[in-house]
Design a protein around this motif. Sequence first.
Motif, PDB file in Angstrom:
ATOM      1  N   THR A  40       0.843  -1.203   0.000  1.00 50.48           N
ATOM      2  CA  THR A  40       0.000   0.000   0.000  1.00 50.48           C
ATOM      3  C   THR A  40       0.874   1.248   0.000  1.00 50.48           C
ATOM      4  O   THR A  40       0.637   2.184  -0.783  1.00 50.48           O
ATOM      5  CB  THR A  40      -0.936  -0.002   1.230  1.00 50.48           C
ATOM      6  OG1 THR A  40      -1.710  -1.200   1.227  1.00 50.48           O
ATOM      7  CG2 THR A  40      -1.856   1.205   1.213  1.00 50.48           C
ATOM      8  N   ILE A  41       1.888   1.263   0.834  1.00 51.72           N
ATOM      9  CA  ILE A  41       2.788   2.423   0.904  1.00 51.72           C
ATOM     10  C   ILE A  41       3.598   2.551  -0.376  1.00 51.72           C
ATOM     11  O   ILE A  41       3.770   3.663  -0.897  1.00 51.72           O
ATOM     12  CB  ILE A  41       3.719   2.328   2.132  1.00 51.72           C
ATOM     13  CG1 ILE A  41       2.897   2.242   3.428  1.00 51.72           C
ATOM     14  CG2 ILE A  41       4.687   3.494   2.164  1.00 51.72           C
ATOM     15  CD1 ILE A  41       2.004   3.436   3.710  1.00 51.72           C
ATOM     16  N   ILE A  42       4.087   1.443  -0.904  1.00 51.65           N
ATOM     17  CA  ILE A  42       4.842   1.497  -2.167  1.00 51.65           C
ATOM     18  C   ILE A  42       3.970   2.100  -3.257  1.00 51.65           C
ATOM     19  O   ILE A  42       4.420   2.953  -4.032  1.00 51.65           O
ATOM     20  CB  ILE A  42       5.339   0.095  -2.574  1.00 51.65           C
ATOM     21  CG1 ILE A  42       6.357  -0.429  -1.562  1.00 51.65           C
ATOM     22  CG2 ILE A  42       5.946   0.113  -3.986  1.00 51.65           C
ATOM     23  CD1 ILE A  42       6.685  -1.903  -1.723  1.00 51.65           C
ATOM     24  N   PHE A  43       2.717   1.675  -3.317  1.00 45.94           N
ATOM     25  CA  PHE A  43       1.799   2.215  -4.324  1.00 45.94           C
ATOM     26  C   PHE A  43       1.557   3.715  -4.109  1.00 45.94           C
ATOM     27  O   PHE A  43       1.579   4.503  -5.064  1.00 45.94           O
ATOM     28  CB  PHE A  43       0.459   1.470  -4.290  1.00 45.94           C
ATOM     29  CG  PHE A  43       0.503   0.067  -4.821  1.00 45.94           C
ATOM     30  CD1 PHE A  43       1.553  -0.395  -5.602  1.00 45.94           C
ATOM     31  CD2 PHE A  43      -0.528  -0.809  -4.554  1.00 45.94           C
ATOM     32  CE1 PHE A  43       1.580  -1.685  -6.102  1.00 45.94           C
ATOM     33  CE2 PHE A  43      -0.528  -2.108  -5.049  1.00 45.94           C
ATOM     34  CZ  PHE A  43       0.534  -2.540  -5.825  1.00 45.94           C
ATOM     35  N   ILE A  44       1.332   4.112  -2.874  1.00 45.22           N
ATOM     36  CA  ILE A  44       1.073   5.526  -2.578  1.00 45.22           C
ATOM     37  C   ILE A  44       2.271   6.384  -2.959  1.00 45.22           C
ATOM     38  O   ILE A  44       2.130   7.412  -3.635  1.00 45.22           O
ATOM     39  CB  ILE A  44       0.705   5.715  -1.089  1.00 45.22           C
ATOM     40  CG1 ILE A  44      -0.656   5.086  -0.803  1.00 45.22           C
ATOM     41  CG2 ILE A  44       0.712   7.198  -0.705  1.00 45.22           C
ATOM     42  CD1 ILE A  44      -0.994   4.963   0.676  1.00 45.22           C
ATOM     43  N   VAL A  45       3.456   5.980  -2.538  1.00 47.40           N
ATOM     44  CA  VAL A  45       4.679   6.743  -2.844  1.00 47.40           C
ATOM     45  C   VAL A  45       4.894   6.806  -4.352  1.00 47.40           C
ATOM     46  O   VAL A  45       5.221   7.864  -4.901  1.00 47.40           O
ATOM     47  CB  VAL A  45       5.906   6.129  -2.126  1.00 47.40           C
ATOM     48  CG1 VAL A  45       7.200   6.756  -2.608  1.00 47.40           C
ATOM     49  CG2 VAL A  45       5.764   6.293  -0.621  1.00 47.40           C
ATOM     50  N   SER A  46       4.696   5.690  -5.046  1.00 48.05           N
ATOM     51  CA  SER A  46       4.899   5.654  -6.495  1.00 48.05           C
ATOM     52  C   SER A  46       3.917   6.563  -7.229  1.00 48.05           C
ATOM     53  O   SER A  46       4.296   7.264  -8.165  1.00 48.05           O
ATOM     54  CB  SER A  46       4.755   4.221  -7.016  1.00 48.05           C
ATOM     55  OG  SER A  46       5.715   3.377  -6.435  1.00 48.05           O
ATOM     56  N   LEU A  47       2.652   6.531  -6.817  1.00 47.91           N
ATOM     57  CA  LEU A  47       1.648   7.357  -7.483  1.00 47.91           C
ATOM     58  C   LEU A  47       1.837   8.839  -7.191  1.00 47.91           C
ATOM     59  O   LEU A  47       1.647   9.679  -8.066  1.00 47.91           O
ATOM     60  CB  LEU A  47       0.240   6.926  -7.058  1.00 47.91           C
ATOM     61  CG  LEU A  47      -0.221   5.545  -7.519  1.00 47.91           C
ATOM     62  CD1 LEU A  47      -1.570   5.201  -6.897  1.00 47.91           C
ATOM     63  CD2 LEU A  47      -0.282   5.454  -9.032  1.00 47.91           C
ATOM     64  N   LEU A  48       2.206   9.167  -5.968  1.00 51.57           N
ATOM     65  CA  LEU A  48       2.342  10.574  -5.592  1.00 51.57           C
ATOM     66  C   LEU A  48       3.672  11.189  -6.014  1.00 51.57           C
ATOM     67  O   LEU A  48       3.726  12.354  -6.398  1.00 51.57           O
ATOM     68  CB  LEU A  48       2.161  10.746  -4.083  1.00 51.57           C
ATOM     69  CG  LEU A  48       0.759  10.527  -3.524  1.00 51.57           C
ATOM     70  CD1 LEU A  48       0.768  10.657  -2.012  1.00 51.57           C
ATOM     71  CD2 LEU A  48      -0.250  11.468  -4.158  1.00 51.57           C
ATOM     72  N   PHE A  49       4.756  10.416  -5.911  1.00 50.52           N
ATOM     73  CA  PHE A  49       6.086  10.992  -6.091  1.00 50.52           C
ATOM     74  C   PHE A  49       6.886  10.426  -7.250  1.00 50.52           C
ATOM     75  O   PHE A  49       8.018  10.837  -7.471  1.00 50.52           O
ATOM     76  CB  PHE A  49       6.886  10.868  -4.794  1.00 50.52           C
ATOM     77  CG  PHE A  49       6.173  11.431  -3.600  1.00 50.52           C
ATOM     78  CD1 PHE A  49       5.656  12.721  -3.623  1.00 50.52           C
ATOM     79  CD2 PHE A  49       5.993  10.673  -2.464  1.00 50.52           C
ATOM     80  CE1 PHE A  49       4.990  13.241  -2.529  1.00 50.52           C
ATOM     81  CE2 PHE A  49       5.326  11.191  -1.361  1.00 50.52           C
ATOM     82  CZ  PHE A  49       4.821  12.474  -1.394  1.00 50.52           C
TER      83      PHE A  49
END
Length: 174
Positions: A40-49
Amino acid sequence: MKRSICLLCLSALGIALTFIASLIRIPIPSIRWYFHLGDTIIFIVSLLFGPIAGAVSGAIGSSLADLQAGLAVWIPFSLVIKGFEGLVVGWISQGHEGKKDLVALFIGSLLMIGGYAIATIILFGWPVLIYEIPVDVIQCVVAIILSLFIVRSIRKRFPIISKLKGCIEWKNQI
């Protein structure tokens, strides 16, 4: 220089959050397996940054969590699989501000499931896939749902996040 510092800070944040989320393990008692929210965090970081921050946080955060959990045999696999997962999700979604998020997450999930299936076969043999694949699918479905919800909420409430992504675009890092 400013771009490098921005990328370094966002990647460090991603590493720390991925590490913590990967250590919070949710057990599945009937098969003595577990899943976690690291994807979930990997996805969030990838999508945002973007892809670089996603790859770095996925590779290093997940590998450190494996080390901390005493699962050193998984470290080389996590380094490659989770790093590639973050890279691909960030790369596919880059520049499309939400339009390709679901496609990016689906492809990233397939890469993670396939990568860990191969790793499981290498380490333990193919019969263990009967346990590995369903847990990875559950983990990815939960990660997709949570990350889409969280990313959409962050983009809506904090539009400045889109400007941060601009300071570390993929084309600027090559």
